[in-house]
Motif scaffolding. Structure first.
Motif, mmCIF file in Angstrom:
data_model
loop_
_atom_site.group_PDB
_atom_site.id
_atom_site.type_symbol
_atom_site.label_atom_id
_atom_site.label_comp_id
_atom_site.label_asym_id
_atom_site.label_seq_id
_atom_site.Cartn_x
_atom_site.Cartn_y
_atom_site.Cartn_z
ATOM 1 N N THR A 1 -2.984 7.444 5.938
ATOM 2 C CA THR A 1 -2.931 7.941 4.559
ATOM 3 C C THR A 1 -3.277 6.821 3.590
ATOM 4 O OG1 THR A 1 -0.553 7.461 4.404
ATOM 5 C CG2 THR A 1 -1.182 9.685 5.096
ATOM 6 N N VAL A 2 -3.711 7.210 2.392
ATOM 7 C CA VAL A 2 -4.098 6.232 1.376
ATOM 8 C C VAL A 2 -2.843 5.594 0.786
ATOM 9 C CG1 VAL A 2 -5.226 5.927 -0.860
ATOM 10 C CG2 VAL A 2 -6.209 7.492 0.839
ATOM 11 N N PRO A 3 -2.752 4.269 0.747
ATOM 12 C CA PRO A 3 -1.568 3.617 0.160
ATOM 13 C C PRO A 3 -1.408 3.929 -1.324
ATOM 14 C CG PRO A 3 -2.877 2.053 1.439
ATOM 15 C CD PRO A 3 -3.707 3.289 1.293
ATOM 16 N N MET A 4 -0.160 3.996 -1.750
ATOM 17 C CA MET A 4 0.154 4.101 -3.175
ATOM 18 C C MET A 4 0.410 2.696 -3.707
ATOM 19 S SD MET A 4 2.576 7.451 -3.630
ATOM 20 C CE MET A 4 3.886 6.854 -2.595
ATOM 21 N N ALA A 5 -0.203 2.371 -4.829
ATOM 22 C CA ALA A 5 0.012 1.055 -5.448
ATOM 23 C C ALA A 5 0.306 1.258 -6.921
ATOM 24 C CB ALA A 5 -1.215 0.174 -5.262
ATOM 25 N N LEU A 6 1.239 0.479 -7.429
ATOM 26 C CA LEU A 6 1.692 0.612 -8.802
ATOM 27 C C LEU A 6 1.833 -0.777 -9.409
ATOM 28 C CD1 LEU A 6 2.838 2.872 -10.781
ATOM 29 C CD2 LEU A 6 5.098 2.185 -9.952
ATOM 30 N N ASN A 7 1.364 -0.934 -10.629
ATOM 31 C CA ASN A 7 1.512 -2.250 -11.263
ATOM 32 C C ASN A 7 2.986 -2.639 -11.349
ATOM 33 O OD1 ASN A 7 1.440 -0.030 -13.355
ATOM 34 N ND2 ASN A 7 2.044 -1.707 -14.711
ATOM 35 N N GLY A 8 3.237 -3.900 -11.083
ATOM 36 C CA GLY A 8 4.616 -4.404 -11.096
ATOM 37 C C GLY A 8 5.262 -4.420 -9.735
ATOM 38 N N ILE A 9 4.606 -3.843 -8.716
ATOM 39 C CA ILE A 9 5.105 -3.936 -7.338
ATOM 40 C C ILE A 9 4.192 -4.912 -6.619
ATOM 41 C CG2 ILE A 9 5.602 -2.719 -5.195
ATOM 42 C CD1 ILE A 9 6.057 -0.185 -6.779
ATOM 43 N N LEU B 1 -6.206 2.356 -9.665
ATOM 44 C CA LEU B 1 -7.121 3.427 -9.267
ATOM 45 C C LEU B 1 -7.883 3.150 -7.983
ATOM 46 C CD1 LEU B 1 -8.585 4.505 -12.730
ATOM 47 C CD2 LEU B 1 -6.616 5.438 -11.496
ATOM 48 N N GLN B 2 -8.244 1.889 -7.695
ATOM 49 C CA GLN B 2 -9.040 1.624 -6.492
ATOM 50 C C GLN B 2 -8.206 1.924 -5.248
ATOM 51 O OE1 GLN B 2 -7.997 -0.982 -8.660
ATOM 52 N NE2 GLN B 2 -9.701 -2.397 -8.931
ATOM 53 N N GLU B 3 -8.777 2.698 -4.323
ATOM 54 C CA GLU B 3 -8.039 3.119 -3.138
ATOM 55 C C GLU B 3 -8.423 2.284 -1.920
ATOM 56 O OE1 GLU B 3 -8.575 7.320 -2.633
ATOM 57 O OE2 GLU B 3 -6.937 7.784 -4.030
ATOM 58 N N GLY B 4 -7.430 1.972 -1.100
ATOM 59 C CA GLY B 4 -7.660 1.247 0.136
ATOM 60 C C GLY B 4 -7.267 2.088 1.326
ATOM 61 N N GLU B 5 -7.233 1.457 2.514
ATOM 62 C CA GLU B 5 -6.899 2.160 3.758
ATOM 63 C C GLU B 5 -5.534 1.779 4.309
ATOM 64 O OE1 GLU B 5 -11.302 2.812 5.758
ATOM 65 O OE2 GLU B 5 -10.203 0.963 6.226
ATOM 66 N N MET C 1 3.234 13.364 -1.274
ATOM 67 C CA MET C 1 3.142 11.904 -1.251
ATOM 68 C C MET C 1 4.146 11.269 -0.283
ATOM 69 S SD MET C 1 0.774 11.129 -3.408
ATOM 70 C CE MET C 1 -0.200 12.004 -4.640
ATOM 71 N N GLN C 2 4.924 12.093 0.428
ATOM 72 C CA GLN C 2 6.006 11.564 1.251
ATOM 73 C C GLN C 2 5.521 10.762 2.457
ATOM 74 O OE1 GLN C 2 9.453 11.766 0.494
ATOM 75 N NE2 GLN C 2 8.404 12.267 -1.398
ATOM 76 N N ASN C 3 4.303 11.049 2.921
ATOM 77 C CA ASN C 3 3.820 10.361 4.128
ATOM 78 C C ASN C 3 2.898 9.192 3.812
ATOM 79 O OD1 ASN C 3 1.670 11.841 3.170
ATOM 80 N ND2 ASN C 3 0.936 12.474 5.187
ATOM 81 N N ARG C 4 2.984 8.681 2.603
ATOM 82 C CA ARG C 4 2.124 7.566 2.219
ATOM 83 C C ARG C 4 2.933 6.274 2.103
ATOM 84 N NH1 ARG C 4 -1.770 9.880 -2.553
ATOM 85 N NH2 ARG C 4 -2.510 7.716 -2.483
ATOM 86 N N VAL C 5 2.298 5.169 2.436
ATOM 87 C CA VAL C 5 2.924 3.864 2.330
ATOM 88 C C VAL C 5 2.825 3.380 0.890
ATOM 89 C CG1 VAL C 5 0.795 2.648 2.926
ATOM 90 C CG2 VAL C 5 2.989 1.529 3.333
ATOM 91 N N ILE C 6 3.851 2.687 0.418
ATOM 92 C CA ILE C 6 3.788 2.022 -0.881
ATOM 93 C C ILE C 6 3.371 0.582 -0.631
ATOM 94 C CG2 ILE C 6 5.078 1.246 -2.900
ATOM 95 C CD1 ILE C 6 6.824 3.682 -2.650
ATOM 96 N N ALA C 7 2.254 0.205 -1.247
ATOM 97 C CA ALA C 7 1.668 -1.114 -1.011
ATOM 98 C C ALA C 7 2.062 -2.077 -2.123
ATOM 99 C CB ALA C 7 0.145 -1.002 -0.944
ATOM 100 N N GLY C 8 2.619 -3.203 -1.733
ATOM 101 C CA GLY C 8 2.854 -4.274 -2.690
ATOM 102 C C GLY C 8 1.622 -5.172 -2.757
ATOM 103 N N ARG C 9 1.131 -5.437 -3.941
ATOM 104 C CA ARG C 9 -0.029 -6.305 -4.101
ATOM 105 C C ARG C 9 0.321 -7.739 -3.726
ATOM 106 N NH1 ARG C 9 -2.972 -3.608 -8.809
ATOM 107 N NH2 ARG C 9 -1.713 -1.759 -9.194
#
Length: 483
Positions: free
Chosen positions: A348-356, A307-311, A257-265
């Motif tokens: 890479t597919v962004p990582m998204a987490l509730n609360g970010i 769960l929904q994945e973006g680009e 997971m190191q090469n993935r962006v963390i996406a803020g909603r």
């Protein structure tokens, strides 16, 4: 290590169910008060714990919920999976003094967990956190780049919020793990050069130019030990909990997971309970938003929220790995599509987490003929670089229809701006990559207002000929220049 704090700020009644359900009050010290007979439930967007997504990102399955409380009541931990709620464990609290306790749990599936509090008499919740005993964690230092242009008030408020956080408090696990780099395109703030906060003056090169300069500053200062670069807008609202959860995710995530962006909603600034977007899908410039316009107070949104994945992720809040930033810089778009092309280039597919997430003014409030120009030109360049352009005849048909719509609406400024965007695209990559973007932007509004129907007709003729004769050469030139 703390991975998620349960938070319950003082907020409006319509936003409350982003945080908890039921009746309770938060005092000025951040303590939640319940009266006898009241019950609150934390099965909410901000406070539910998604054990499945944390396991996917980190591999960890063992967790702990800890709390500090006093009074007379019960704290229960529930598991929520496929519509079924199961009581995992509970603790009875019957002490006037602060009591600290915890509940261990393990999850190898995809369930959500949340707390419920029932007050038998006056009850106070001082703190509640989800954490893990995982021993191995990565060294993390976040370089936060903010590009600003005449938004001093909002920016300074945001800087003060960050500087008052645990990242600037000695003795905490967060101390020294976040640096701030502000690129001031208006040069209206005093310059500052400290490790923890840098404010640099810059010419007005737009968002892409400002973020590029911030990235370059971080690349030049390897002694700061930056591992990840957060790109963030200057006019957003946020809770520091977004930073804490992002830090935990960076410290614990798996190697793959190191090469993935963390996406803020992005949540709407005018209706703060509405998620405008989670991540984005480019779709040849017809942008699709995952989780678009969802009311995140609703329980039915929770099982699917991560769960929904973006680009790619928008730059209102997007955290990139330093390895990528070290090698790649944004294109000189001035504004719009810089985040699209950069995110698609990462691939890479962004990582998204509730609360970010952040709260931000949405697209419909930010329209103008100048913005329309950049939308047209930059989306065509992005499609060319990414190899997702439509055919030349389809492209001509699409844009002539849009131009016809503008004429029928009597919207001449947007009509001329769109033609100029098309014209500058077909004039090719050499002109685009070598142009002074500040000068180009400064004369853009004048170009739009001075365009007339005769000049527009001449531009359309040039556009048509170049599209029909050398469309592939134009696309290939943008791709070559971008390598």
């Amino acid at each position: 290590m703390i991975v998620q704090n349960i938070i319950y700020p003082e907020i409006s009644e319509e936003e409350k169910e982003l945080f908890f359900r039921g009746n309770a009050l938060t005092d000025k010290n951040g303590i939640l008060h319940l009266q006898a007979g009241e019950r609150i439930v934390f099965d909410t967007y901000m406070n539910v714990f998604d054990a499945g997504i944390w396991r996917e990102y980190t591999g960890i399955t063992n967790w702990k919920i800890s709390f500090e409380a006093c009074g007379n009541g019960r704290i229960s931990l529930y598991r929520f999976y496929e519509g079924t709620r199961t009581l995992v464990s509970f603790k009875e609290i019957c002490d006037r003094e602060d009591v600290s306790d915890y509940i261990f749990f393990e999850e190898k599936g995809n369930a959500l967990y949340y707390l419920q509090i029932e007050a038998k008499d006056d009850f106070r919740l001082k703190r509640a956190i989800f954490s893990t005993e995982a021993l191995s964690k990565r060294e993390v230092c976040i370089g936060t780049v903010i590009c600003t242009y005449h938004r001093e008030k909002q920016l300074l408020q945001n800087l003060e919020k960050v500087k008052a956080s645990l990242f600037f408090k000695e003795g905490t696990e967060y101390f020294g793990k976040l640096n701030l780099c502000v690129i001031d395109n208006a040069s209206s703030l005093p310059e500052q050069k400290e490790k923890s906060l840098v404010i640099c003056h810059n010419s007005n090169t737009g968002g892409s130019g400002g973020f590029s300069k911030g990235m370059e500053y971080i690349r030049q200062h390897k002694e700061y030990g930056i591992t990840n670069v957060l790109l963030m807008d200057d006019d957003v609202d946020f809770y520091m909990e977004s930073f804490y959860r992002m830090y935990a995710l960076l410290a614990l995530r798996k190697n793959e997971m190191q090469n993935r962006v963390i996406a803020g909603r992005m949540f709407r600034a005018d209706k703060k309970y509405i998620q405008y977007t989670k991540t984005e899908i480019w779709n040849r410039s017809e942008i699709l938003h995952t989780g678009w316009m969802q009311d995140m107070r609703k329980v039915e949104c929770l099982p699917w929220m991560n769960l929904q994945e973006g680009e790619y992720s928008g730059w209102w809040f997007a955290c990139f790995p330093m390895e990528f930033v070290q090698k790649e810089k944004p294109l000189p778009f001035f504004l719009h599509c810089d985040d699209v092309e950069y995110g698609l280039r990462l691939g890479t597919v962004p990582m998204a987490l509730n609360g970010i997430q952040v709260w931000h003014e949405t697209y419909e409030y930010r329209q103008s003929p100048v913005i329309a120009y950049y939308d047209v030109r930059n989306s065509l360049i992005t499609n060319a670089i990414c190899g997702c352009s439509i055919g030349r005849r389809d492209l001509w048909t699409l844009w002539t229809q849009k131009l016809t719509d503008y004429l029928e609406q009597g919207n001449l400024e947007y009509y001329f701006a769109t033609i100029l965007g098309l014209y500058d695209f077909v004039m090719g990559a050499r002109r685009f990559y070598r142009e002074d973007i500040e000068k180009h932007h400064n004369r853009l509004k004048t170009r739009i207002t001075r365009t007339n129907r005769q000049k527009a007709w001449w531009c359309l003729k040039v556009i048509y000929v170049r599209l029909m004769v050398c469309y592939k050469k134009i696309q290939n030139a943008y791709r070559r220049e971008n390598k």
